[in-house]
Design a protein around this motif. Structure first.
Motif, PDB file in Angstrom:
ATOM      1  N   GLY A 347      21.108  51.593  60.252  1.00  0.00           N
ATOM      2  CA  GLY A 347      21.948  52.751  60.517  1.00  0.00           C
ATOM      3  C   GLY A 347      21.638  53.953  59.637  1.00  0.00           C
ATOM      4  O   GLY A 347      22.278  54.997  59.759  1.00  0.00           O
ATOM      5  N   HIS A 348      20.659  53.827  58.777  1.00  0.00           N
ATOM      6  CA  HIS A 348      20.357  54.899  57.813  1.00  0.00           C
ATOM      7  C   HIS A 348      19.679  56.094  58.488  1.00  0.00           C
ATOM      8  O   HIS A 348      18.803  55.932  59.336  1.00  0.00           O
ATOM      9  N   GLU A 349      20.095  57.287  58.085  1.00  0.00           N
ATOM     10  CA  GLU A 349      19.433  58.504  58.548  1.00  0.00           C
ATOM     11  C   GLU A 349      18.353  58.887  57.549  1.00  0.00           C
ATOM     12  O   GLU A 349      18.619  59.015  56.346  1.00  0.00           O
ATOM     13  N   GLY A 370      22.238  49.140  65.873  1.00  0.00           N
ATOM     14  CA  GLY A 370      22.319  48.067  66.872  1.00  0.00           C
ATOM     15  C   GLY A 370      21.084  47.197  66.945  1.00  0.00           C
ATOM     16  O   GLY A 370      21.177  45.969  66.969  1.00  0.00           O
ATOM     17  N   ASP A 371      19.930  47.837  66.977  1.00  0.00           N
ATOM     18  CA  ASP A 371      18.724  47.027  67.207  1.00  0.00           C
ATOM     19  C   ASP A 371      17.613  47.297  66.186  1.00  0.00           C
ATOM     20  O   ASP A 371      16.510  46.782  66.323  1.00  0.00           O
ATOM     21  N   HIS A 372      17.918  48.125  65.165  1.00  0.00           N
ATOM     22  CA  HIS A 372      16.954  48.410  64.093  1.00  0.00           C
ATOM     23  C   HIS A 372      15.721  49.156  64.581  1.00  0.00           C
ATOM     24  O   HIS A 372      14.640  49.007  64.009  1.00  0.00           O
ATOM     25  N   GLN A 373      15.863  49.905  65.660  1.00  0.00           N
ATOM     26  CA  GLN A 373      14.779  50.762  66.126  1.00  0.00           C
ATOM     27  C   GLN A 373      14.808  52.061  65.337  1.00  0.00           C
ATOM     28  O   GLN A 373      15.881  52.659  65.162  1.00  0.00           O
ATOM     29  N   LEU A 374      13.651  52.504  64.864  1.00  0.00           N
ATOM     30  CA  LEU A 374      13.571  53.829  64.245  1.00  0.00           C
ATOM     31  C   LEU A 374      13.564  54.852  65.376  1.00  0.00           C
ATOM     32  O   LEU A 374      12.595  54.939  66.143  1.00  0.00           O
ATOM     33  N   VAL A 375      14.644  55.578  65.490  1.00  0.00           N
ATOM     34  CA  VAL A 375      14.773  56.556  66.574  1.00  0.00           C
ATOM     35  C   VAL A 375      14.104  57.856  66.121  1.00  0.00           C
ATOM     36  O   VAL A 375      14.561  58.507  65.185  1.00  0.00           O
ATOM     37  N   GLU A 416      20.955  41.977  74.752  1.00  0.00           N
ATOM     38  CA  GLU A 416      20.411  40.707  74.259  1.00  0.00           C
ATOM     39  C   GLU A 416      20.363  40.672  72.737  1.00  0.00           C
ATOM     40  O   GLU A 416      20.236  39.619  72.141  1.00  0.00           O
ATOM     41  N   CYS A 417      20.452  41.866  72.130  1.00  0.00           N
ATOM     42  CA  CYS A 417      20.253  41.941  70.687  1.00  0.00           C
ATOM     43  C   CYS A 417      21.587  41.847  69.963  1.00  0.00           C
ATOM     44  O   CYS A 417      22.399  42.761  70.019  1.00  0.00           O
TER      45      CYS A 417
END
Lengths: 419, 340
Positions: A347-349, A370-375, A416-417
């Motif tokens: 969740g880190h920015e 939620g899914d640890h994707q780097l957005v 699913e995650c």
């Protein structure tokens, strides 16, 4: 002279295959000093880098490692820490990668890890890290990393396939009505194929045919024959690693470049540097996670040139971001405990300005809880004509034609995650 | 029941199986042609061309294995060196590709001779595992030396304009550089066959293989002849590397990838048979191109999508090897008693 039987020969040849496979895998694990977790980060942070350092993926793995080492240099200048990156050769094999990360964590005391090169390797080391509370930043594009295979200590630095196709699918639909898709037959290619099929149909284009291509393969002619017999106007190459080189070089040698539009997914520059520059020029549309044609600080490119044998490309960026983010999370947590680092990262920015310099973005880049994707932003690029390609001081063969913000490109976290 | 009777029954059963496999294959090919006629013809032509590429890669291996009995894993390294050697000649030295086509095979052949004299000559007649491990060690040395000299990044070199582009064949087209490979492979195959079976030199080598002691007793210098064979096998590997490098560029995985395929081809063709390796290369090449289309044709005709197995192309060489070994364990042209 010939004192062995045919049966012996077949046995020996089989044994040779096994010896070769295992012999080529994982020879280069390096030692490193251990370090205990907890009680502050102390003076030394040990980071494991299980990645491909031999075989076809070696340039990719070496670039990840080199990008990580550059980040370590910058972090050591900024913080009062000593960072050691230890490497283990996964040879792009998931089982070998798990063996390597296990050795580096258990024997060498690594606190965190990054790398992987392929999605299959990333998922394997991410799963191992999650079972052992070791945060791992993986570098694969499969949607499974943040979907069906997601794991609590696994973070995805690379954009997922679905993110990457965000700016690309509309461009493909504008370019041609009918597409034929060739995809590498493993988790990355399979998930990319599904994502592109849905996206193209949503954009009003048709997928008139497809073929799974064994990975890796050096012989694309039978698959190109199938594509040429399909009445498609465009051929999508969802193929990985050095298959990008094999497919485009055979397209060139068959002189198909003027008859079709070509799209390539997750194009990684290094794969095309080994062939005729016209191979890059024939690619009308590409998805790329990062490109040296972005407005990147010159000094960063120069520093990459100092630490790496390879010109800057996306894997340097991924290695840099992963190490930067893992260490900063540890510093914020003031702990080398896996759980503490994980909680800091989730969740880190992203605050480090260098990351924004490398990946220009009007929006915040962040690790989705939620899914640890780097957005982060994803890019649609086009191959430059050969006469416009830059080779000095570093290679730039593509132009960024469109960029989509991370939030627009990212689907909702998968159901699913469950972290 | 007598042992000889059992053998005859076994041989008869295998013959029936072989006929069955041939008939089934022919029917499947006809079905594929009926469903996808243009694609079938294109892939047949492409498969034959690819088969010749495979044949020339396997030929050097077959020569050394069949005549010297050495499981030469370093063959892949020599093949890779051929590609990198061409890069050195064309890019670093700035010379013509045609120079590379002549010089590099000779240089690789000399390297092969050095390997034979310094390492393998001591291993003749010993357990083949020792030879395998020794040549695998040499392969790793070649790979690391290549990495040290040329780096890990994939490389390529420019080929002459006359070899660029494709030649139309009515149905589809073939890359000009691949056509050159096919022509060169045909010359090499005919040349090697003529040398081994139509000259006194070849006769003395074959005599040495059958009875080395007797051949040496009548004055034939067997070690010298075996060294020459090793030179030829290595030079062919280098030549194949030059041609492959010209077509697809090169990287450090080049040698390992093709040496495994070359072993499969030698096994299918029959250990000891040069002609078998050529036929086997063609068989594997055509199968790699045709079988995936056949699977699609079957799925189309029957409506059973599961028959169109995704990614079947990658396992085709091993399927062919499995079928051939089941119906003919010595390989297609392996001689009875040879290496048994």
């Amino acid at each position: 002279m010939r004192s062995f039987s045919r049966r012996e020969f077949v046995k020996v040849a089989g044994a040779g295959t096994v010896v070769a496979s295992s012999g080529l895998a994982g020879c280069t694990g390096t030692g490193g000093s251990g370090g205990g977790g907890g009680g502050g980060i102390g003076e030394e942070i040990t980071i494991a880098c299980p990645t491909a350092l031999s075989g076809a993926f070696a340039p990719y793995g070496e670039a990840e490692r080199d990008g990580g080492m550059l980040a370590a240099r910058h972090l050591e200048e900024e913080f009062d820490v000593s960072i050691e990156i230890i490497t283990g050769d996964s040879a792009a094999d998931p089982n070998e990668a798990v063996s390597q990360i296990e050795g580096m964590v258990v024997d060498d005391g690594a606190h965190m890890a990054f790398g992987g090169v392929s999605s299959a390797v990333g998922i394997a080391v991410g799963a191992w890290g999650s079972e052992n509370q070791v945060p791992v930043c993986v570098h694969g594009g499969s949607d499974d990393i943040t979907g069906s295979q997601c794991a609590p200590y696994m973070f995805s630095t690379y954009m997922s396939n679905t993110m990457q196709l965000g700016p690309v699918a509309p461009a493909m639909a504008d370019l041609e009505d009918d597409w034929y898709i060739l995809y590498s037959d493993y988790t990355w290619g399979q998930t990319a194929f599904e994502a592109y099929s849905e996206a193209l149909e949503a954009e009003g284009a048709n997928v008139v045919g497809s073929q799974a291509v064994p990975f890796p393969t050096q012989e694309y002619n039978p698959y190109l024959n199938s594509a040429a017999n399909s009445d498609a106007g465009g051929i999508a190459l969802l193929v990985a690693g050095l298959d990008q080189r094999a497919s485009t070089s055979q397209i060139l040698s068959r002189e198909m470049q003027d008859d079709y539009s070509f799209m390539m997914h997750q194009t990684e520059d290094v794969g095309l540097w080994g062939i005729d520059p016209a191979a890059a020029a024939l690619l009308d549309v590409n998805s790329q996670g990062w490109s040296p044609s972005l407005d990147v600080p010159e000094d960063w490119l120069q520093e990459v040139a100092e630490v790496s044998d390879h010109d800057p490309f996306v894997r340097h960026y991924m290695g840099y971001v992963s190490v930067d983010q893992l260490v900063r999370a540890a510093v914020r947590a003031d702990s080398l405990e896996g759980a503490a680092i994980r909680d800091e990262l989730s969740g880190h920015e992203v605050e480090n300005q260098t990351i924004y310099d490398l990946q220009p973005s009007a929006d915040t880049i962040y690790w989705r809880a939620g899914d640890h994707q780097l957005v982060q932003p994803t890019h649609m690029t086009s191959g430059r004509p050969v006469e416009e390609q830059q080779n000095d001081p570093n290679k730039v063969w593509f132009d960024v034609a469109d960029t989509m913000s991370g939030d627009d490109a990212s689907p909702e976290p998968s159901d699913e995650c469950e972290r | 029941m007598a042992t000889s009777t059992l053998r005859r029954l076994g041989a008869g059963s295998r013959s029936t199986s072989a006929v069955g496999v041939v008939i089934a294959s022919a029917l499947l090919f006809l079905l594929t042609f009926a469903v996808f006629p243009d694609l079938f013809v294109q892939n047949l032509i492409g498969g034959v061309a690819y088969g010749m590429v495979l044949a020339i890669i396997a030929l050097g291996l077959a020569l050394i294995l069949g005549l010297l009995g050495v499981v030469n894993f370093a063959h892949g390294g020599l093949f890779m060196l051929g590609a990198y050697g061409a890069y050195e000649i064309v890019v670093t030295q700035g010379l013509s590709f045609w120079v590379a086509l002549v010089v590099v095979p000779i240089a690789v052949g000399v390297l092969g001779v050095t390997m034979e004299v310094s390492v393998l000559r001591r291993l003749y007649g010993k357990n083949p595992v020792i030879g395998l491990l020794a040549t695998f060690g040499v392969f790793l040395m070649i790979e690391e030396a290549t990495r040290a000299r040329w780096g890990g990044t994939p490389l390529t070199f420019e080929i002459p304009t006359v070899l660029q582009g494709a030649i139309p064949l009515g149905v589809g087209q073939i890359a000009t550089i691949r056509l050159l490979t096919v022509v060169v492979a045909a010359f090499i195959i005919v040349g090697i066959y003529s040398l081994m079976y139509r000259t006194d030199f070849g006769l003395t080598i074959r005599a040495g293989l059958q009875d080395r002691e007797m051949a040496e007793f009548i004055g034939i210098n067997i070690p010298m002849r075996f060294t020459i064979v090793f030179f030829l096998g290595s030079a062919i590997a280098g030549l194949a590397g030059v041609l492959r490098g010209a077509e697809t560029g090169m990287d450090l995985s080049l040698g390992f990838e093709f040496v495994l395929l070359a072993f499969v081809i030698v096994i299918i063709g029959g250990v000891g048979s040069i002609f078998g390796s050529v036929v086997s290369g063609l068989l594997v090449g055509v199968s790699v191109f045709i079988l995936p289309v056949t699977a699609r044709a079957l799925a189309t005709v029957t409506g059973v999508d599961a028959l169109n197995v995704a990614g079947i192309g990658g396992v085709v060489p091993y399927i062919v090897m499995l079928v051939v070994l089941l119906v003919r364990p010595r390989g297609l042209f392996g001689e009875e008693g040879l290496l048994e």
